[in-house]
Design a protein around this motif. Structure first.
Motif, PDB file in Angstrom:
ATOM      1  N   THR A 377       1.199  11.063  53.326  1.00 57.53           N
ATOM      2  CA  THR A 377       2.167  11.986  52.715  1.00 57.53           C
ATOM      3  C   THR A 377       1.505  12.798  51.609  1.00 57.53           C
ATOM      4  O   THR A 377       1.708  14.008  51.507  1.00 57.53           O
ATOM      5  CB  THR A 377       3.362  11.210  52.144  1.00 57.53           C
ATOM      6  N   GLN A 378       0.703  12.141  50.769  1.00 62.15           N
ATOM      7  CA  GLN A 378       0.065  12.871  49.673  1.00 62.15           C
ATOM      8  C   GLN A 378      -1.033  13.797  50.171  1.00 62.15           C
ATOM      9  O   GLN A 378      -1.272  14.850  49.575  1.00 62.15           O
ATOM     10  CB  GLN A 378      -0.464  11.891  48.621  1.00 62.15           C
ATOM     11  N   ALA A 379      -1.728  13.442  51.253  1.00 57.62           N
ATOM     12  CA  ALA A 379      -2.726  14.343  51.828  1.00 57.62           C
ATOM     13  C   ALA A 379      -2.064  15.649  52.262  1.00 57.62           C
ATOM     14  O   ALA A 379      -2.580  16.746  52.015  1.00 57.62           O
ATOM     15  CB  ALA A 379      -3.435  13.681  53.001  1.00 57.62           C
ATOM     16  N   ARG A 380      -0.910  15.529  52.919  1.00 63.87           N
ATOM     17  CA  ARG A 380      -0.194  16.735  53.356  1.00 63.87           C
ATOM     18  C   ARG A 380       0.292  17.543  52.158  1.00 63.87           C
ATOM     19  O   ARG A 380       0.133  18.767  52.110  1.00 63.87           O
ATOM     20  CB  ARG A 380       0.996  16.354  54.248  1.00 63.87           C
ATOM     21  N   GLN A 381       0.893  16.859  51.170  1.00 60.40           N
ATOM     22  CA  GLN A 381       1.418  17.557  49.996  1.00 60.40           C
ATOM     23  C   GLN A 381       0.308  18.257  49.215  1.00 60.40           C
ATOM     24  O   GLN A 381       0.456  19.416  48.809  1.00 60.40           O
ATOM     25  CB  GLN A 381       2.148  16.566  49.090  1.00 60.40           C
ATOM     26  N   MET A 382      -0.802  17.562  49.021  1.00 65.62           N
ATOM     27  CA  MET A 382      -1.910  18.152  48.265  1.00 65.62           C
ATOM     28  C   MET A 382      -2.529  19.342  49.000  1.00 65.62           C
ATOM     29  O   MET A 382      -2.865  20.357  48.389  1.00 65.62           O
ATOM     30  CB  MET A 382      -2.975  17.099  47.979  1.00 65.62           C
ATOM     31  N   GLY A 383      -2.700  19.209  50.322  1.00 66.07           N
ATOM     32  CA  GLY A 383      -3.267  20.310  51.092  1.00 66.07           C
ATOM     33  C   GLY A 383      -2.372  21.536  51.062  1.00 66.07           C
ATOM     34  O   GLY A 383      -2.839  22.675  50.895  1.00 66.07           O
TER      35      GLY A 383
END
Length: 500
Positions: A377-383
């Protein structure tokens, strides 16, 4: 040095995982006239599919491996370069790929993810599960295995021990309870019966009074046996690529060579002391292991003094940021965990260089209700946010920190239960005066809320509780819940209507 030909792009993103692909999609759609490049080592990329916004901060999605050509068809301004990165020169604003080419950039985003922390880099009997290649290798080896040892207590380990059938599984965890990254000891005890074949029938809810310290409950019996039949499934053939997505085990058969019985033994509070071969074992007297007369390809000695023989060892002890190729020759600020430090606009300490996903460490002052965890989830949000920041900075537009960094939220599945984590779900960084309320219905649900000075600051929801949106609002609103007392988790009160 001979000057190489350099092709320059306005935006260059390194990494074909979720963070990199999401960043590229954001850049390509926001700046359709800009030249955008994605540099990725594999022929396939990881794409977000079936995205669903569950609430203000909670989101669900699938991760699908796709050929990179799909991205190029979708975005005419995007070029995909298939090669690993050899080096980065931030002074000259250019990247060198492993095949010797150079690519210049106006703005660069590093989304190279993490690499597994393997117990041994060169032991053929130690397998890490990180990408589709390693998952297929695991499936192949497991099909002939009678016993494996799983070392680790994170998400991959939790999924493995539940999904593997037809095989003796020894699970070595360094903590007092399973799933320490995600749960407290109470939630772990709720989940442990799921390792048995016969799921317990739902019982009447029992509610514990509020309490101020969380003492680990007595460990459950360390061995569980279950007779299971193969659920079947089909083998999925995929190319190598970035890290696995959620539910990576769906569609592949995780079954050992034993036809019926599966046995899971949990070894608590131990780490790996030594790994040695069958030959070494015959000439030594290290520890004790079951089935003395059997010979195994590899043996593992744990710090609790026990030694086990097995067909192979699964190293599921987490990842470290894959930042090394970019650090050499540059002056990046690097966090203690090895990640590239980024500010609240995802900028590193080097000019025009951003980072997102597992490779970076959020070094800005966090919201009191948010923490970084290297999750999908954080990988998607950060990207997504990094792409917005790069586009905004290129056009000199101001941009504020995205709302997703206001409250930590994550939804996943463990042991076939829906699991929702909100805020300081394990009391991370809180003073000792915080309080806990717990409601547990055996085999059905586990609900825990964390209160600090009467305000909800975190929650763990296991099962189909339908409480996530209500609790998310209570955490974000910081409403004083003192007047409601223990009725907050009273199973006879519809809490959603209570705070509607």
């Amino acid at each position: 040095m001979e000057e190489k030909e350099v092709k320059t792009f306005q935006f260059v993103v390194v990494g074909g995982g979720i963070a990199g692909v999401t960043c590229v999609e954001q850049l390509s759609s926001q700046t359709p006239c800009a030249d955008v490049a994605l540099i990725t080592a594999g022929p396939h990329i990881k794409a977000v599919t079936n995205y669903r916004q569950m609430s203000r901060t909670l989101e669900e999605f699938d991760v699908e491996e796709q050929p990179s050509s799909i991205l190029q068809e979708k975005f005419p301004n995007l070029s995909v370069i298939h090669s690993a990165v050899r080096s980065l020169d931030t002074k000259s604003h250019r990247v060198q790929t492993a095949d010797g080419r150079y690519f210049g950039y106006n703005k660069l985003c590093i989304c190279s993810g993490g690499r597994p922390k393997l117990l041994s880099q060169d032991n053929p009997h130690v397998l890490g599960i990180r990408d589709t290649d390693s998952a297929q290798e695991f499936q192949k080896r497991l099909s002939n295995a009678r016993r494996i040892v799983v070392v680790g207590n994170g998400g991959i380990a939790l999924e493995l021990v539940y999904e593997v059938e037809g095989c003796d599984v020894i699970w070595a965890v360094k903590d007092k309870s399973i799933g320490n990254t995600f749960f407290d000891a109470g939630a772990a005890q709720f989940l442990i019966p799921s390792l048995e074949a016969d799921k317990p029938a739902a019982a009447a809810p029992c509610k514990r009074l509020r309490y101020t310290t969380e003492e680990p409950t007595p460990e459950a019996a360390q061995t569980f046996t279950a007779d299971r039949h193969s659920r079947g499934g089909s083998s999925a053939s995929t190319e190598s690529g970035s890290a696995l997505g959620p539910d990576w085990h769906q569609g592949i058969i995780l079954k050992g060579s034993e036809q019926v019985t599966r046995r899971v033994s949990v070894e608590y509070q131990c780490e790996v002391e030594n790994i040695f071969t069958s030959k070494d074992h015959l000439t030594s007297s290290q520890g004790t292991h079951r089935h003395e007369n059997e010979s195994w390809p590899v043996y593992i000695q744990l710090t609790n003094g026990k030694t086990f023989g097995c067909d192979f060892i699964v190293s599921a002890t987490g990842v470290v940021p894959n930042s090394e190729p970019f650090i050499n020759g540059n002056t990046f600020a690097v966090a203690e965990d090895g990640g590239l430090c980024v500010d609240d606009h995802m900028l590193t300490s080097e000019p025009d260089v951003y980072a997102a996903g597992d490779v970076c460490t959020a070094c800005w002052e966090h919201s009191p209700l948010w923490q970084q965890m290297r999750l999908w989830t954080q990988a998607r949000q950060m990207g997504w946010y990094a792409g917005r920041c790069m586009a905004a900075h290129a056009s000199t537009q101001p941009i504020e920190l995205d709302f997703c960094f206001e409250l930590f939220s994550h939804v996943t599945r463990f042991f076939n239960y829906k699991v929702v984590l909100l805020g300081k779900f394990n009391g991370q960084g809180l003073e000792r005066d915080h309080e806990l309320l717990v409601r547990c219905t055996k085999g059905h649900e586990y609900v825990k809320v964390i209160l600090s000075r009467g305000r909800m600051v975190g929650a763990v929801l296991i099962g189909e509780t339908d409480l996530e949106e209500t609790f998310e609002n209570l955490i974000l609103n910081q409403m004083d819940l003192t007047p409601y007392g223990e009725d907050l988790l009273n199973p006879n009160i519809d809490i959603e209507d209570y705070f509607d």
